[in-house]
Design a protein around this motif. Structure first.
Motif, PDB file in Angstrom:
ATOM      1  N   ALA A 178      27.952  37.436  19.781  1.00 32.67           N
ATOM      2  CA  ALA A 178      27.511  36.630  20.915  1.00 32.67           C
ATOM      3  C   ALA A 178      28.529  36.735  22.035  1.00 32.67           C
ATOM      4  CB  ALA A 178      27.359  35.175  20.488  1.00 32.67           C
ATOM      5  N   LYS A 179      28.054  36.901  23.240  1.00 30.87           N
ATOM      6  CA  LYS A 179      28.936  36.999  24.389  1.00 30.87           C
ATOM      7  C   LYS A 179      28.433  36.034  25.466  1.00 30.87           C
ATOM      8  CE  LYS A 179      30.780  41.476  23.670  1.00 30.87           C
ATOM      9  NZ  LYS A 179      31.709  41.176  22.659  1.00 30.87           N
ATOM     10  N   ALA A 180      29.351  35.254  25.976  1.00 28.79           N
ATOM     11  CA  ALA A 180      29.001  34.360  27.066  1.00 28.79           C
ATOM     12  C   ALA A 180      29.081  35.147  28.371  1.00 28.79           C
ATOM     13  CB  ALA A 180      29.964  33.184  27.125  1.00 28.79           C
ATOM     14  N   VAL A 181      28.146  34.916  29.230  1.00 31.15           N
ATOM     15  CA  VAL A 181      28.159  35.582  30.523  1.00 31.15           C
ATOM     16  C   VAL A 181      28.481  34.524  31.575  1.00 31.15           C
ATOM     17  CG1 VAL A 181      26.820  36.889  32.208  1.00 31.15           C
ATOM     18  CG2 VAL A 181      26.469  37.277  29.769  1.00 31.15           C
ATOM     19  N   VAL A 182      29.637  34.645  32.162  1.00 29.26           N
ATOM     20  CA  VAL A 182      30.078  33.722  33.192  1.00 29.26           C
ATOM     21  C   VAL A 182      30.209  34.528  34.473  1.00 29.26           C
ATOM     22  CG1 VAL A 182      31.908  32.161  33.932  1.00 29.26           C
ATOM     23  CG2 VAL A 182      31.342  32.349  31.499  1.00 29.26           C
ATOM     24  N   GLN A 183      29.582  34.046  35.498  1.00 27.49           N
ATOM     25  CA  GLN A 183      29.632  34.733  36.779  1.00 27.49           C
ATOM     26  C   GLN A 183      30.744  34.132  37.636  1.00 27.49           C
ATOM     27  OE1 GLN A 183      27.668  37.397  37.439  1.00 27.49           O
ATOM     28  NE2 GLN A 183      26.895  37.133  35.368  1.00 27.49           N
ATOM     29  N   ALA A 184      31.440  34.973  38.366  1.00 32.89           N
ATOM     30  CA  ALA A 184      32.472  34.523  39.308  1.00 32.89           C
ATOM     31  C   ALA A 184      31.901  34.648  40.716  1.00 32.89           C
ATOM     32  CB  ALA A 184      33.744  35.340  39.151  1.00 32.89           C
ATOM     33  N   ASP A 185      30.858  33.846  40.942  1.00 31.42           N
ATOM     34  CA  ASP A 185      30.208  33.875  42.247  1.00 31.42           C
ATOM     35  C   ASP A 185      31.058  33.144  43.279  1.00 31.42           C
ATOM     36  OD1 ASP A 185      28.005  35.233  41.202  1.00 31.42           O
ATOM     37  OD2 ASP A 185      27.007  33.366  40.639  1.00 31.42           O
ATOM     38  N   GLY A 186      30.678  33.317  44.511  1.00 31.38           N
ATOM     39  CA  GLY A 186      31.377  32.617  45.583  1.00 31.38           C
ATOM     40  C   GLY A 186      32.480  33.464  46.174  1.00 31.38           C
ATOM     41  N   LYS A 187      33.255  32.819  47.021  1.00 32.92           N
ATOM     42  CA  LYS A 187      34.309  33.537  47.737  1.00 32.92           C
ATOM     43  C   LYS A 187      35.418  33.946  46.778  1.00 32.92           C
ATOM     44  CE  LYS A 187      37.016  29.525  49.065  1.00 32.92           C
ATOM     45  NZ  LYS A 187      37.816  28.903  50.069  1.00 32.92           N
ATOM     46  N   PHE A 188      36.081  35.019  47.131  1.00 32.62           N
ATOM     47  CA  PHE A 188      37.261  35.482  46.403  1.00 32.62           C
ATOM     48  C   PHE A 188      38.202  36.101  47.418  1.00 32.62           C
ATOM     49  CE2 PHE A 188      34.326  39.051  46.402  1.00 32.62           C
ATOM     50  CZ  PHE A 188      35.119  40.139  46.690  1.00 32.62           C
ATOM     51  N   ASN A 189      39.470  36.208  47.029  1.00 29.92           N
ATOM     52  CA  ASN A 189      40.446  36.805  47.948  1.00 29.92           C
ATOM     53  C   ASN A 189      41.232  37.904  47.233  1.00 29.92           C
ATOM     54  OD1 ASN A 189      42.394  35.478  46.388  1.00 29.92           O
ATOM     55  ND2 ASN A 189      42.790  33.884  47.917  1.00 29.92           N
ATOM     56  N   ASP A 190      42.192  38.476  47.937  1.00 25.08           N
ATOM     57  CA  ASP A 190      42.990  39.566  47.372  1.00 25.08           C
ATOM     58  C   ASP A 190      43.772  39.132  46.132  1.00 25.08           C
ATOM     59  OD1 ASP A 190      42.070  41.289  49.315  1.00 25.08           O
ATOM     60  OD2 ASP A 190      43.872  41.179  50.559  1.00 25.08           O
ATOM     61  N   THR A 191      44.193  37.868  46.100  1.00 23.46           N
ATOM     62  CA  THR A 191      44.923  37.378  44.933  1.00 23.46           C
ATOM     63  C   THR A 191      44.026  37.372  43.701  1.00 23.46           C
ATOM     64  OG1 THR A 191      46.412  36.043  46.289  1.00 23.46           O
ATOM     65  CG2 THR A 191      46.208  35.412  43.961  1.00 23.46           C
ATOM     66  N   ASP A 192      42.776  36.940  43.850  1.00 26.21           N
ATOM     67  CA  ASP A 192      41.832  36.943  42.728  1.00 26.21           C
ATOM     68  C   ASP A 192      41.661  38.362  42.184  1.00 26.21           C
ATOM     69  OD1 ASP A 192      41.047  34.123  42.912  1.00 26.21           O
ATOM     70  OD2 ASP A 192      39.919  34.709  44.699  1.00 26.21           O
ATOM     71  N   VAL A 193      41.471  39.309  43.086  1.00 30.48           N
ATOM     72  CA  VAL A 193      41.266  40.709  42.703  1.00 30.48           C
ATOM     73  C   VAL A 193      42.515  41.242  42.011  1.00 30.48           C
ATOM     74  CG1 VAL A 193      40.862  43.055  43.568  1.00 30.48           C
ATOM     75  CG2 VAL A 193      39.540  41.120  44.498  1.00 30.48           C
ATOM     76  N   MET A 194      43.674  41.049  42.636  1.00 31.46           N
ATOM     77  CA  MET A 194      44.918  41.541  42.071  1.00 31.46           C
ATOM     78  C   MET A 194      45.170  40.917  40.697  1.00 31.46           C
ATOM     79  SD  MET A 194      48.807  40.793  43.299  1.00 31.46           S
ATOM     80  CE  MET A 194      48.455  39.065  42.998  1.00 31.46           C
TER      81      MET A 194
END
Length: 180
Positions: free
Chosen positions: A18-34
């Protein structure tokens, strides 16, 4: 638990897919990506270490810890990669030291340390693994704090908080194992 082929008082091992699918919707910035890119690389390195421990540790407590970390971090790698892919960002990180100088560098366990771990045997392996993995998980706690402070995406920040809490607990558990 008794049963055909099962010794009394032996815990049953259950494997689920079983795998939970959680979406990271909404705004994001360079720190989130890094943060996610760095954590994918960090987790993959951690998975290499725990898989060594699953095979080479002698004590069941260490094997069990390694197995639990393997399951958790494997799922987390998939989750982080799905968020990065959803944001149309690379899932890999630039390993050049200068690329991460602004935030203290890319926390990583050295290739030499992992090579030494691969050569260690018996209790020397266990001591080396626990010491190395305590430091490795401490790096995860520090990276999570950076995300909590400077990130913008709510799901990524919540993930960083879970990483901080779980890795702090793992560190405590490993320090106890080192002293027994």
């Amino acid at each position: 638990m008794g049963g055909c082929g099962t010794a009394p008082d032996t815990p049953a091992q259950v494997t689920t897919n079983a795998k939970a699918v959680v979406q990271a919707d909404g705004k994001f910035n360079d720190t989130d990506v890094m943060y996610l890119q760095m954590m994918v690389a960090h987790h993959e390195q951690g998975l290499e270490m725990v898989r060594l421990a699953e095979k080479s540790a002698q004590r069941e407590e260490i094997k069990n810890l390694a197995h639990a970390v393997d399951a958790t971090q494997s799922d987390e790698v998939e989750l982080m990669k799905s968020w990065l892919t959803g944001w149309k960002k690379p899932v890999t990180v630039d390993h050049a030291p200068s690329a991460h100088a602004d935030h203290g560098g890319l926390p990583a366990t050295g290739k030499e340390e992992i090579a030494a771990l691969k050569k260690a045997k018996g209790t020397a392996f266990e001591t080396a693994f626990l010491n190395l993995f305590v430091a490795h998980q401490h790096n995860a706690v520090e990276m999570a704090q950076l995300e909590k402070t400077d990130g913008a995406n709510a799901e990524t920040k919540a993930f960083a908080d879970r990483v901080r809490e779980s890795r702090t607990d793992q560190i405590k558990q490993m320090l106890t194992l080192l002293n027994t």
